[in-house]
Design a protein around this motif. Structure first.
Motif, PDB file in Angstrom:
ATOM      1  N   TYR A   1      32.528  85.019 -38.707  1.00 28.05           N
ATOM      2  CA  TYR A   1      31.315  85.745 -39.066  1.00 28.05           C
ATOM      3  C   TYR A   1      31.317  86.136 -40.549  1.00 28.05           C
ATOM      4  O   TYR A   1      30.258  86.179 -41.184  1.00 28.05           O
TER       5      TYR A   1
ATOM      6  N   HIS B   1      29.083  80.482 -28.754  1.00 27.61           N
ATOM      7  CA  HIS B   1      28.554  81.281 -27.648  1.00 27.61           C
ATOM      8  C   HIS B   1      27.068  81.045 -27.401  1.00 27.61           C
ATOM      9  O   HIS B   1      26.520  81.559 -26.423  1.00 27.61           O
TER      10      HIS B   1
ATOM     11  N   ASN C   1      22.514  88.795 -34.595  1.00 26.81           N
ATOM     12  CA  ASN C   1      23.698  89.148 -35.375  1.00 26.81           C
ATOM     13  C   ASN C   1      24.832  88.160 -35.143  1.00 26.81           C
ATOM     14  O   ASN C   1      26.011  88.535 -35.093  1.00 26.81           O
ATOM     15  N   THR C   2      24.472  86.893 -35.012  1.00 27.22           N
ATOM     16  CA  THR C   2      25.425  85.833 -34.707  1.00 27.22           C
ATOM     17  C   THR C   2      24.959  84.553 -35.384  1.00 27.22           C
ATOM     18  O   THR C   2      23.772  84.213 -35.281  1.00 27.22           O
TER      19      THR C   2
ATOM     20  N   ASP D   1      33.956  80.754 -33.411  1.00 28.39           N
ATOM     21  CA  ASP D   1      34.136  82.140 -32.971  1.00 28.39           C
ATOM     22  C   ASP D   1      34.510  82.207 -31.501  1.00 28.39           C
ATOM     23  O   ASP D   1      34.270  83.217 -30.836  1.00 28.39           O
TER      24      ASP D   1
ATOM     25  N   SER E   1      27.343  79.398 -33.662  1.00 31.88           N
ATOM     26  CA  SER E   1      28.332  80.039 -32.794  1.00 31.88           C
ATOM     27  C   SER E   1      28.494  79.250 -31.492  1.00 31.88           C
ATOM     28  O   SER E   1      27.518  78.766 -30.909  1.00 31.88           O
TER      29      SER E   1
ATOM     30  N   ALA F   1      37.328  85.311 -34.654  1.00 31.65           N
ATOM     31  CA  ALA F   1      35.861  85.384 -34.691  1.00 31.65           C
ATOM     32  C   ALA F   1      35.371  86.172 -35.901  1.00 31.65           C
ATOM     33  O   ALA F   1      34.362  85.811 -36.515  1.00 31.65           O
TER      34      ALA F   1
ATOM     35  N   SER G   1      25.818  94.615 -33.891  1.00 33.06           N
ATOM     36  CA  SER G   1      26.509  93.995 -35.020  1.00 33.06           C
ATOM     37  C   SER G   1      27.785  94.745 -35.340  1.00 33.06           C
ATOM     38  O   SER G   1      27.764  95.956 -35.592  1.00 33.06           O
TER      39      SER G   1
ATOM     40  N   LEU H   1      25.952  87.179 -25.105  1.00 33.72           N
ATOM     41  CA  LEU H   1      25.194  85.929 -25.171  1.00 33.72           C
ATOM     42  C   LEU H   1      25.253  85.169 -23.847  1.00 33.72           C
ATOM     43  O   LEU H   1      24.301  84.469 -23.495  1.00 33.72           O
TER      44      LEU H   1
ATOM     45  N   ARG I   1      31.095  88.173 -29.269  1.00 30.21           N
ATOM     46  CA  ARG I   1      29.717  87.899 -28.849  1.00 30.21           C
ATOM     47  C   ARG I   1      29.624  87.148 -27.512  1.00 30.21           C
ATOM     48  O   ARG I   1      28.530  86.902 -27.023  1.00 30.21           O
TER      49      ARG I   1
END
Length: 285
Positions: A53, A255, A248-249, A43, A253, A49, A216, A226, A222
């Motif tokens: 997700y 990030h 919500n990731t 992502d 990820s 991204a 979200s 983050l 994100r």
């Protein structure tokens, strides 16, 4: 001349085969793209991204099984023999990524923590929520989206958790502590995310609790929230810190990398069972 009924059956079979064939091609493209994205940029790029997700490994597993089913329904033996190892590989990949089975912890008095997105108490601040939390016998409870009427939320805390100190942080973040707690502070993260911080003491253990709620949306990048969370967490070096919430990731990820520099994902380090919380219907994380 062929009978009308046989013509109708042939047409139905033809439409069915055409639909299965088109579905198989679409599934192949979707699975290939999802795997390539996860193995390359993840992502890390805004344009892809959303696909990262939308196509976590459990979903890719289901899609691969459907693709295998299409080939079997079409009696495509060679194609089916190709998709059997592909589906198996995705299943193994998902299990290796999301299932951990570390030895049980042997601490004399382990710290028990519960985090739950209660969706603004839409189901009611009632004994159902309280019972689900109490069964875990937690020392710390982090409630996300704990909105609703303030008076109803206050009664809920007083009635069901009289031995806990309630720390409302704003933004729907609420921390319950079986011990002493300081004043909660709310920190805005980028792009609408929130983090609440509070210092707590349980017996002789002092630590900082950070509750997180990342907004979200499949097209919400994100990276900024983050990164802001990692900067906040890096400033908590005076005592141990527990960072929990609704990110919500996915945990893989890219990030999360700044946050992982000085912090560990506890379930990966000491968890037992499946780490997946979606689409597996576990209400309490």
């Amino acid at each position: 001349m062929p009978h009308d009924s046989s013509v109708t059956v042939d047409r139905r079979n033809s439409r069915r085969r055409r639909l299965l064939s088109q579905s198989g091609r679409l599934l192949t493209i979707t699975i290939a793209f999802g795997v390539i994205v996860r193995l390359t940029v993840g992502d890390g790029a805004p344009l892809v991204a959303a696909f990262f997700y939308a196509l976590p490994l459990p979903v890719l597993t289901v899609l691969a099984a459907l693709r295998l089913g299409c080939s079997l329904a079409l009696k495509q033996r060679t194609v089916a023999l190709t998709w059997i190892p592909i589906t198996t590989a995705i299943v193994v990949w998902g299990l290796a990524t999301t299932v951990h089975w570390h030895p049980p912890q042997t601490a004399a008095k382990p710290l028990r923590i519960v985090c739950w997105n209660v969706a603004r108490g839409d189901g009611g601040w009632n004994h159902g929520i309280a019972d689900a939390i109490s069964r875990e016998r937690p020392d710390i409870v982090g409630l996300i989206e704990a909105g609703g009427a303030p008076e109803e939320r206050r009664r809920f805390c007083v009635q069901y958790f009289p031995d806990y100190e309630a720390v409302p942080m704003g933004g729907g973040l609420l921390c319950l502590v079986r011990g002493r707690a300081g004043q909660g502070r709310l920190f805005p993260l980028s792009d609408g995310g929130l983090a609440g911080k509070v210092s707590v003491q349980i017996d002789d253990v002092e630590l900082t609790v950070v509750l997180v709620d990342i907004k979200s949306h499949p097209f919400r990048f994100r990276a900024d929230p983050l990164r802001a969370l990692a900067e906040l967490a890096d400033g908590l070096s005076d005592r141990p810190a527990v960072i929990l919430g609704d990110f919500n990731t996915p945990s893989d990820s890219v990030h999360f990398r700044p946050l992982r520099v000085h912090h560990r994902e506890l379930f990966e380090a000491a968890g037992r069972g499946s780490a997946a919380t979606w689409p597996i219907p576990f209400p309490v994380l």
